[in-house]
Scaffold this active site. Structure first.
Site, PDB file in Angstrom:
ATOM      1  N   CYS A   1      45.133 -33.907   3.514  1.00 32.09           N
ATOM      2  CA  CYS A   1      43.677 -34.006   3.372  1.00 32.09           C
ATOM      3  C   CYS A   1      43.269 -34.538   2.001  1.00 32.09           C
ATOM      4  CB  CYS A   1      43.007 -32.656   3.640  1.00 32.09           C
ATOM      5  SG  CYS A   1      43.357 -32.008   5.276  1.00 32.09           S
TER       6      CYS A   1
ATOM      7  N   GLY B   1      38.722 -32.670  16.053  1.00 37.16           N
ATOM      8  CA  GLY B   1      38.627 -31.217  16.010  1.00 37.16           C
ATOM      9  C   GLY B   1      39.519 -30.570  14.980  1.00 37.16           C
TER      10      GLY B   1
ATOM     11  N   HIS C   1      49.984 -34.365  12.682  1.00 41.80           N
ATOM     12  CA  HIS C   1      50.103 -33.597  13.918  1.00 41.80           C
ATOM     13  C   HIS C   1      51.544 -33.689  14.396  1.00 41.80           C
ATOM     14  CE1 HIS C   1      45.842 -33.268  13.964  1.00 41.80           C
ATOM     15  NE2 HIS C   1      45.608 -34.505  14.351  1.00 41.80           N
TER      16      HIS C   1
END
Length: 238
Positions: free
Chosen positions: A191, A173, A95
């Site tokens: 990921c 989220g 992020h």
């Protein structure tokens, strides 16, 4: 069923501070559900939706592999980035500035009891938002999130997702790259998926920057339509 959702845009906020706030909202809702079950308290459980933009941070989900972080924590510090192991599903993600992060903390008993459907609706919200910019985004079978050119050598991910749910209450989220610095993604295997690129909306549109407030408005519009819900301010909720 309560389909009002308390909306807050937290602006620029530290990851740990936001995680603690999420956890507080999550635990309060779970506690209300336990009270309703044990004592028939008749409490109406709230729903929340948070927007936030974090400083540079890497997070590793509970099923993640630490080897997918390709640099040491010392090297991260040199790049003004932090690292946390957290309790969502999924592997490692990033992020940072230029990214819209959304945290829905919903009691799915107010909507539907189906985590698979919940994730698919979050993906659909992003797909519909990107379609408003003339972009054809899609799902990748077996890989949660939103992508372009799936099944080709040019497959690239624009939105990552990872959630936690307990007693049908959600947290964590999605993270949509809008004006993201893609160089930070080179410090990890996003990921845990090798050989697939990451992209950002400004790159796809060939623009220096994209208006993030405009993107947020589109996400909110599609979220409320898909979940047949209504956003309210914290003041109205009180």
């Amino acid at each position: 069923m309560n389909k009002n959702i308390i909306f807050q845009d937290l602006g620029h906020r530290d990851y740990k501070e936001t995680w603690d706030y999420q956890d507080e909202l999550f635990k309060k809702t779970v506690a209300m559900k336990i009270a309703n079950r044990r004592e028939d308290a008749g409490l109406v459980t709230p729903n929340h939706f948070l927007f936030v933009e974090h400083p540079h941070v890497f997070t590793l989900g509970k099923s993640g592999d630490m080897s997918n972080l390709l640099v040491s924590e010392k090297e991260l510090a040199e790049k003004n980035a932090t690292f946390y192991k957290i309790n969502r599903g999924g592997d490692i993600t990033y992020h940072g500035p230029g990214q819209i992060v959304g945290y829905p903390i919903l009691d799915l008993d107010n909507f539907f009891r189906d985590i698979h459907k919940y994730l698919r609706l979050l993906e659909e919200m992003v797909i519909l938002t990107l379609a408003e910019y003339g972009l054809k985004a899609e799902r990748s079978p077996g890989e949660t999130g939103v992508w372009f050119d799936v099944g080709t050598p040019f497959a690239r991910k624009i939105c990552a997702m990872g959630v936690r749910a307990s007693r049908w209450v959600t947290m964590h989220g999605f993270a949509l790259n809008v004006n993201a610095d893609l160089g930070y993604f080179d410090l990890m295997i996003p990921c845990g998926i090798k050989d697939k690129a990451v992209t950002s909306l400004n790159v796809e549109l060939g623009k220096a920057t994209v208006n993030q407030e405009e993107v947020k408005a589109k996400l909110k519009k599609h979220f409320t339509a898909l979940f047949e819900a209504e956003f309210v301010t914290p003041e109205v909720a009180e």
